[in-house]
Enzyme design. Structure first.
Site, short mmCIF file in Angstrom:
data_model
loop_
_atom_site.label_atom_id
_atom_site.label_comp_id
_atom_site.label_asym_id
_atom_site.label_seq_id
_atom_site.Cartn_x
_atom_site.Cartn_y
_atom_site.Cartn_z
N CYS A 1 -6.81 28.60 38.19
CA CYS A 1 -6.06 27.40 38.18
C CYS A 1 -5.30 27.67 36.98
CB CYS A 1 -6.66 26.15 38.01
SG CYS A 1 -5.73 24.81 37.92
N CYS B 1 1.82 23.90 40.19
CA CYS B 1 0.83 24.79 40.25
C CYS B 1 1.12 26.06 39.51
CB CYS B 1 0.27 25.15 41.76
SG CYS B 1 -0.88 26.47 41.86
#
Length: 318
Positions: free
Chosen positions: A254, A102
């Site tokens: 993101c 991530c």
């Protein structure tokens, strides 16, 4: 901890009583973080999903444990070649599923380690962090952090290079399936270019877009509108993005998705496309820069803010 957590995640809820946590975000992509050096805290899917529930838990896009690399099999494997990666980012999606990486999370993770005073990152230095997508190197960048995310690559390279697309994506609110490129940033992404901002605003991302063929591990889907003109007078490319994340749903940002979106747009733009990009997401703006890595491959650097907003302690009381 709420009754919902205690009921849904028992006995993990009882095991986690007294566990300290922090809440943080990177451009609105938010996480619950815990310091668990020996890897003792629970990570089962029911517990993580209950913890990340926005109505009956603390609420977050994901759960991150800071574990010493030596305490996890994946971390020990990384230590064989990278002894500086003392800490491992054990990341779970909001539904409790394991994720490889991530990009926003790794910046917040680094900020969390510094706040906990278990790591140091002097100006001009770097912090090596273990992840399931390899070791990521974090440096300071303005008021935030920059991360060498490693190389990017096509998931279906033959189709991508030959046709400029490798899949079709059905998206709520759009009548026609759209061509896309599937790109790996250590985790899978499918990038769809849209022509107009009105298309981007009208799409329904409450449900996951249907991707055919879908990458083997599933995929995150990025919807991208390139700026017009694509490259500004400063030589920086710009685009706007929304994203549906695997195991989460639509999120404010993101990081790996921004990298994949810039990589796909840069590929479509062709020769002469810039190395520097600014990606606008609902939660803010992140920077993406392409550069020649030490392994001879093209790497991607992600930069942006990291913020810690709250601390707390889990309990089993309703």
């Amino acid at each position: 901890m709420t009754d919902h957590l205690a009921d849904t995640a028992a006995p993990s809820a009882r095991q986690s009583a007294g566990l300290s946590f922090s809440k943080g975000h990177g451009t609105g992509n938010d996480f619950i973080l815990t310091l668990d050096p020996d890897g003792d805290a629970p990570t089962d899917a029911a517990f993580v999903a209950a913890l990340c529930d926005r109505h009956r838990g603390i609420g977050a896009d994901g759960y991150i444990r800071a574990v010493r690399s030596s305490a996890l099999p994946e971390g020990r494997a990384l230590l064989q070649t990278e002894q500086a990666a003392e800490w491992f980012m054990d990341y779970r999606n909001g539904d409790g599923s394991v994720s490889e990486m991530c990009g926003n999370g790794v910046r917040v993770f680094a900020h969390f380690l510094l706040a906990q005073k278990v790591a140091d990152l002097p100006q001009g230095g770097e912090l090596a962090i273990g992840t399931r997508a390899g070791v990521k190197r974090v440096t300071r960048s303005g008021d935030g952090y920059a991360v060498d995310m490693g190389p990017w690559e096509f998931i279906f390279p033959e189709a991508a290079v030959a046709r400029g697309m490798d899949s079709l994506v059905a998206i709520g609110g759009l009548d026609v399936d759209r061509p896309a490129l599937s790109i790996s940033m250590g985790n899978p992404h499918t990038v769809v270019a849209l022509a107009e901002r009105t298309e981007l605003d009208s799409t329904d991302l409450h449900r996951a877009p249907a991707v055919q063929p879908v990458p083997p591990e599933g995929t995150n889907v990025e919807l991208v509108v390139p700026s017009d003109p694509l490259v500004g007078d400063d030589g920086v490319g710009r685009l706007t993005m929304r994203v549906h994340e695997r195991g989460v749903g639509e999120t404010q940002s993101c990081g790996t998705g921004a990298c994949a979106a810039a990589a796909g747009t840069r590929f479509w733009a062709g020769q002469g496309a810039p190395a520097r990009w600014l990606v606008t997401v609902p939660g803010g703006v992140v920077g993406v820069t392409f550069f020649d890595g030490p392994d001879g491959r093209e790497h991607v650097q992600l930069s942006g803010p990291a913020v810690l907003v709250a601390d707390g302690v889990l309990s089993t009381r309703g």
